[in-house]
Scaffold this active site. Structure first.
Site, PDB file in Angstrom:
ATOM      1  N   ASP A 173       0.840  -1.205   0.000  1.00 11.43           N
ATOM      2  CA  ASP A 173       0.000   0.000   0.000  1.00 11.43           C
ATOM      3  C   ASP A 173       0.874   1.254   0.000  1.00 11.43           C
ATOM      4  O   ASP A 173       0.621   2.202   0.748  1.00 11.43           O
ATOM      5  CB  ASP A 173      -0.946   0.003   1.204  1.00 11.43           C
ATOM      6  CG  ASP A 173      -2.088   1.001   1.031  1.00 11.43           C
ATOM      7  OD1 ASP A 173      -2.428   1.328  -0.127  1.00 11.43           O
ATOM      8  OD2 ASP A 173      -2.647   1.455   2.049  1.00 11.43           O
TER       9      ASP A 173
ATOM     10  N   LYS B 118       1.979   4.715  -1.018  1.00 13.11           N
ATOM     11  CA  LYS B 118       1.320   5.905  -1.563  1.00 13.11           C
ATOM     12  C   LYS B 118       1.810   7.108  -0.761  1.00 13.11           C
ATOM     13  O   LYS B 118       2.420   6.944   0.314  1.00 13.11           O
ATOM     14  CB  LYS B 118      -0.204   5.768  -1.455  1.00 13.11           C
ATOM     15  CG  LYS B 118      -0.717   5.513  -0.036  1.00 13.11           C
ATOM     16  CD  LYS B 118      -2.219   5.271  -0.035  1.00 13.11           C
ATOM     17  CE  LYS B 118      -2.730   4.923   1.371  1.00 13.11           C
ATOM     18  NZ  LYS B 118      -4.184   4.664   1.371  1.00 13.11           N
TER      19      LYS B 118
ATOM     20  N   ASN C 224       1.502   7.572   3.197  1.00 16.86           N
ATOM     21  CA  ASN C 224       2.187   6.712   4.158  1.00 16.86           C
ATOM     22  C   ASN C 224       3.657   7.062   4.379  1.00 16.86           C
ATOM     23  O   ASN C 224       4.357   6.343   5.079  1.00 16.86           O
ATOM     24  CB  ASN C 224       2.064   5.248   3.715  1.00 16.86           C
ATOM     25  CG  ASN C 224       0.636   4.750   3.834  1.00 16.86           C
ATOM     26  OD1 ASN C 224      -0.148   5.281   4.615  1.00 16.86           O
ATOM     27  ND2 ASN C 224       0.272   3.751   3.040  1.00 16.86           N
TER      28      ASN C 224
ATOM     29  N   ASP D 107       2.162   2.664   8.171  1.00 16.48           N
ATOM     30  CA  ASP D 107       0.938   1.949   7.797  1.00 16.48           C
ATOM     31  C   ASP D 107       1.239   0.611   7.134  1.00 16.48           C
ATOM     32  O   ASP D 107       1.153   0.455   5.917  1.00 16.48           O
ATOM     33  CB  ASP D 107       0.066   2.804   6.879  1.00 16.48           C
ATOM     34  CG  ASP D 107      -1.360   2.240   6.792  1.00 16.48           C
ATOM     35  OD1 ASP D 107      -1.587   1.112   7.284  1.00 16.48           O
ATOM     36  OD2 ASP D 107      -2.235   2.919   6.234  1.00 16.48           O
TER      37      ASP D 107
ATOM     38  N   THR E  83      -4.376   0.673  -2.873  1.00 13.88           N
ATOM     39  CA  THR E  83      -5.062   1.922  -3.182  1.00 13.88           C
ATOM     40  C   THR E  83      -5.197   2.050  -4.698  1.00 13.88           C
ATOM     41  O   THR E  83      -4.201   1.903  -5.415  1.00 13.88           O
ATOM     42  CB  THR E  83      -4.275   3.121  -2.606  1.00 13.88           C
ATOM     43  OG1 THR E  83      -4.228   2.990  -1.179  1.00 13.88           O
ATOM     44  CG2 THR E  83      -4.940   4.436  -2.971  1.00 13.88           C
TER      45      THR E  83
END
Length: 336
Positions: A139, A141, A144, A160, A184
């Site tokens: 994840d 992005k 984070n 995260d 995401t």
């Protein structure tokens, strides 16, 4: 890191009006250690809001962080303590008081290709470390990557790890051994969308490519108003470097991004190889002379503002869904 043998409230105090963030199943507060008043961020999760799969996923996250934290990598947010109590889970993390990386960039008065490159190098170093430990983040992005303090732009850490998973990239004839579809939308790799039977940690490198594109171009490479059309473009690797936005960006940067936004994960550049790429290794002075302030930086600021609004909307939707689930569960209990 100290694993807890006592209660959370026996070790920490949650500060009043100190919500730092909120997700579908958790709220993050600022907390103080009762022993020395050191400030931490504590992620609080109610057990009765989580199903068994979500609890198992949390335990994966904790286990990975317990392995990574003692290694003291400068770009990974450490887990200082973990408490499992009768109705709650508490993850005590380093407090990242500098906010999100992209927010800091957006308020700069000057933005050069060197600054974008330096951020990319930090991101690549954190991902290279994870992959060397056989961990996929899944994840990656802008949200984070967080700053330790408001005074230092260089102290950036990745957080995260809710979707993170240990993986064996050599399994299944080199495909990897990950199966779950998650991530995401704008940053998700095509092999995940394609419902391939297996995938590996190279999914993270696709996400890194998207982040690099945004940092230099100021917009997402596959953006479409309708998610289905965006997914179609991702699966085909359908993007371009528009001349009005990318004319002043060095060719070496575009070559690196293209090597990361490669649909075939076996041909996609690894974090280790990306760190050795020509653009990452380019002389600081040459990249500093390439000023992006008056061109793509304006687009990046607009993108960041839209990203923040989307994040708030998605958070509200997630919280509303959770409230509906709670009400449905309560109603079912009352009528049973």
């Amino acid at each position: 890191m100290v694993l807890a043998n006592t209660s959370f409230n026996g070790c920490f105090r949650i500060e009043s009006d100190s919500v730092m963030g909120q997700g579908s199943f958790s709220i993050v507060y600022e907390a103080s250690c009762l022993k020395d008043e050191t400030k931490y961020a504590v992620k609080c999760l109610k057990k009765n809001n989580m199903n068994q799969d979500e609890i198992l996923s949390l335990m994966d996250e904790v286990s990975i962080l317990q392995e990574l934290t003692p290694l003291c990598h400068p770009s990974i947010i450490p887990l200082h303590n973990f408490f499992e109590e009768s109705s709650m889970f508490y993850l005590v993390m380093e407090a990242m008081v500098g906010g999100e990386l992209f927010d800091r960039i957006a308020v700069k008065q000057f933005y050069s290709e060197k600054e974008a490159r330096d951020v990319c190098k930090i991101i690549l170093n954190s991902v290279d470390f994870l992959h060397s430990r056989k961990v996929a983040h899944r994840d990656l992005k802008p949200d984070n990557f967080l700053l330790v303090s408001a005074q230092n732009d260089a102290l950036v850490k990745l957080g995260d790890f809710g979707f993170s998973k240990r993986c064996n990239d050599n399994a299944n004839s080199g495909l990897g051994d990950l199966k779950t579809q998650l991530g995401t939308p704008a940053y998700i790799a095509p092999e995940i969308l394609d419902k391939a039977p297996f995938y590996g940690s190279q999914c993270d490198m696709w996400s890194v490519g998207v982040i690099m594109y945004v940092l230099l171009g100021g917009y997402e490479p596959f953006y479409e108003a309708h998610k289905e059309e965006m997914y179609r473009k991702i699966m085909k690797g359908d993007f371009e470097f528009h001349s009005d936005c990318w004319g002043d960006v060095s060719m070496d940067a575009k070559i690196l991004i293209s090597s990361l936004l490669e649909v075939d994960p076996s041909k996609r550049l690894s974090a280790r190889d990306a760190l050795r790429s020509k653009w990452i290794c380019t002389d600081d002075k040459l990249l500093a002379e390439n000023d992006l302030t008056t061109t793509n930086f304006c687009k990046l600021k607009k993108y960041n503002a839209k990203r923040k609004v989307r994040a708030v909307v998605h958070s509200l939707i997630a919280v509303n869904k959770l409230n509906i689930m709670r009400q449905s569960k309560k109603l079912a209990e009352e009528t049973s």
